[in-house]
Design a protein around this motif. Sequence first.
Motif, PDB file in Angstrom:
ATOM      1  N   TRP A 186       0.842  -1.193   0.000  1.00  0.00           N
ATOM      2  CA  TRP A 186       0.000   0.000   0.000  1.00  0.00           C
ATOM      3  C   TRP A 186       0.882   1.250   0.000  1.00  0.00           C
ATOM      4  CZ3 TRP A 186      -4.540  -0.563   4.090  1.00  0.00           C
ATOM      5  CH2 TRP A 186      -5.243  -1.752   3.810  1.00  0.00           C
ATOM      6  N   GLY A 187       0.469   2.226  -0.786  1.00  0.00           N
ATOM      7  CA  GLY A 187       1.089   3.554  -0.763  1.00  0.00           C
ATOM      8  C   GLY A 187       0.049   4.535  -0.252  1.00  0.00           C
ATOM      9  N   THR A 188       0.416   5.341   0.724  1.00  0.00           N
ATOM     10  CA  THR A 188      -0.597   6.201   1.354  1.00  0.00           C
ATOM     11  C   THR A 188      -0.142   7.663   1.384  1.00  0.00           C
ATOM     12  OG1 THR A 188       0.227   5.918   3.608  1.00  0.00           O
ATOM     13  CG2 THR A 188      -1.283   4.232   2.795  1.00  0.00           C
ATOM     14  N   GLY A 189      -1.079   8.536   1.761  1.00  0.00           N
ATOM     15  CA  GLY A 189      -0.808   9.974   1.785  1.00  0.00           C
ATOM     16  C   GLY A 189      -1.433  10.658   0.572  1.00  0.00           C
ATOM     17  N   GLY A 190      -1.119  11.955   0.389  1.00  0.00           N
ATOM     18  CA  GLY A 190      -1.695  12.678  -0.749  1.00  0.00           C
ATOM     19  C   GLY A 190      -3.183  12.927  -0.540  1.00  0.00           C
ATOM     20  N   MET A 191      -3.944  13.369  -1.586  1.00  0.00           N
ATOM     21  CA  MET A 191      -3.386  13.870  -2.833  1.00  0.00           C
ATOM     22  C   MET A 191      -2.997  15.326  -2.626  1.00  0.00           C
ATOM     23  SD  MET A 191      -5.191  11.813  -5.943  1.00  0.00           S
ATOM     24  CE  MET A 191      -3.634  11.916  -6.830  1.00  0.00           C
ATOM     25  N   SER A 192      -3.410  16.230  -3.539  1.00  0.00           N
ATOM     26  CA  SER A 192      -2.994  17.612  -3.338  1.00  0.00           C
ATOM     27  C   SER A 192      -3.534  18.124  -2.004  1.00  0.00           C
ATOM     28  CB  SER A 192      -3.438  18.500  -4.506  1.00  0.00           C
ATOM     29  OG  SER A 192      -4.821  18.461  -4.714  1.00  0.00           O
ATOM     30  N   HIS A 193      -2.672  18.704  -1.221  1.00  0.00           N
ATOM     31  CA  HIS A 193      -3.107  19.415  -0.021  1.00  0.00           C
ATOM     32  C   HIS A 193      -1.958  20.222   0.563  1.00  0.00           C
ATOM     33  CE1 HIS A 193      -1.600  15.623   1.812  1.00  0.00           C
ATOM     34  NE2 HIS A 193      -1.745  16.090   3.040  1.00  0.00           N
ATOM     35  N   GLN A 194      -2.345  21.359   1.114  1.00  0.00           N
ATOM     36  CA  GLN A 194      -1.407  22.204   1.853  1.00  0.00           C
ATOM     37  C   GLN A 194      -2.114  22.633   3.122  1.00  0.00           C
ATOM     38  OE1 GLN A 194       1.287  24.647  -0.076  1.00  0.00           O
ATOM     39  NE2 GLN A 194       1.543  26.082   1.582  1.00  0.00           N
ATOM     40  N   LEU A 195      -1.488  22.374   4.259  1.00  0.00           N
ATOM     41  CA  LEU A 195      -2.181  22.558   5.540  1.00  0.00           C
ATOM     42  C   LEU A 195      -1.912  23.914   6.181  1.00  0.00           C
ATOM     43  CD1 LEU A 195      -1.685  18.977   7.023  1.00  0.00           C
ATOM     44  CD2 LEU A 195      -3.666  19.874   5.801  1.00  0.00           C
ATOM     45  N   GLN A 196      -0.875  24.605   5.721  1.00  0.00           N
ATOM     46  CA  GLN A 196      -0.569  25.870   6.402  1.00  0.00           C
ATOM     47  C   GLN A 196      -0.046  26.917   5.418  1.00  0.00           C
ATOM     48  OE1 GLN A 196       1.642  23.008   7.589  1.00  0.00           O
ATOM     49  NE2 GLN A 196       2.338  23.477   5.530  1.00  0.00           N
ATOM     50  N   GLY A 197       0.048  28.155   5.900  1.00  0.00           N
ATOM     51  CA  GLY A 197       0.597  29.240   5.088  1.00  0.00           C
ATOM     52  C   GLY A 197      -0.453  29.844   4.174  1.00  0.00           C
ATOM     53  N   PRO A 198      -0.029  30.822   3.362  1.00  0.00           N
ATOM     54  CA  PRO A 198      -0.977  31.535   2.508  1.00  0.00           C
ATOM     55  C   PRO A 198      -1.702  30.630   1.514  1.00  0.00           C
ATOM     56  CG  PRO A 198       1.186  32.622   2.510  1.00  0.00           C
ATOM     57  CD  PRO A 198       1.340  31.350   3.274  1.00  0.00           C
ATOM     58  N   ARG A 199      -1.102  29.505   1.154  1.00  0.00           N
ATOM     59  CA  ARG A 199      -1.746  28.622   0.176  1.00  0.00           C
ATOM     60  C   ARG A 199      -2.537  27.492   0.846  1.00  0.00           C
ATOM     61  NH1 ARG A 199       1.252  26.420  -4.812  1.00  0.00           N
ATOM     62  NH2 ARG A 199       2.378  25.233  -3.236  1.00  0.00           N
ATOM     63  N   ALA A 200      -2.754  27.566   2.157  1.00  0.00           N
ATOM     64  CA  ALA A 200      -3.517  26.513   2.849  1.00  0.00           C
ATOM     65  C   ALA A 200      -4.841  26.284   2.136  1.00  0.00           C
ATOM     66  CB  ALA A 200      -3.760  26.911   4.305  1.00  0.00           C
TER      67      ALA A 200
END
Length: 280
Positions: A186-200
């Motif tokens: 299994w490969g996990t994580g993703g997809m597009s996401h940004q949790l902090q900063g101006p582009r959150a």
Amino acid sequence: MARITASVYTSHVPAIGAALDLGKTGEPYWQKVFAGYEFSKAWMRDNTPDVIFLVFNDHATAFSLEMIPTFAIGCAAEFPPADEGWGPRPVPVVQGHPELAAHIAQSVIQDDFDLTIVNKMNVDHGLTVPMSLMFGQPASWPCPVIPFAVNVVQYPVPSGRRCFNLGRAIRKAVESFDAPLKVQIWGTGGMSHQLQGPRAGLINRAFDSAFLDRLIADPEGLSKMPHIDYVREAGSEGIELVMWLIARGAMSDAQPKLAHRFYHVPASNTAVGHLILENA
Ligand code: DHB
Ligand code: FE
């Protein structure tokens, strides 16, 4: 000999685990997420492997900025769910497979990938949320799991190329284990996401869709994509997607069968992506 039968790819958004644990799966917002995993749970019942090799990232839970292994293989007999600030999730303790893990460590390290051996580790949402998505809420997980942690939290992180080639070394290791085990990776994580900063909150549907297309059809070409493209296009946490290339690299060279594909926005602040690929 052991063999890799299939690979599973999925996001690991922690709010999905909270929705399950707090009984919110029936809410319209969450129904749309869990609907994409109905097929997967049925498929898992029909295709339960003997062992899952689960590539994930620790989110400064078991590790911290004090110690950051690039690749760490879990060789312990069990891995309890971690307390990430609200108590451990009410999910079963993960049973490991120390014999196969030790064999893979031996083979992959002799193939020049320097793995860290981990004999004690609590596992965070990076591992437990994919388990919940694929198995629901059983009293115990139906098969052992070898956790394989990848640093995608603190730069420098490994390249897609290195991840893809590591997957190939893992395949070779599994195929040289002298027992008739069916192993999923299994490969996990993703997809597009940004949790902090101006582009959150950044979501890039076009990038995600192209990533899924290329992961299926042209993983080697995709593995050449540099980090900066992940971060620019998929957000700072979109870099988690390099882990999917480890699982894809472990699949046979022949084109796999696409059993399932799902993509949904939003879950928390992120896009959820999911694939199941079967070896021919
Ligand atoms: C969140 C955290 C993650 O580790 C992730 O991969 C996606 C989302 C979150 O906190 O919402
Ligand atoms: Fe994450």
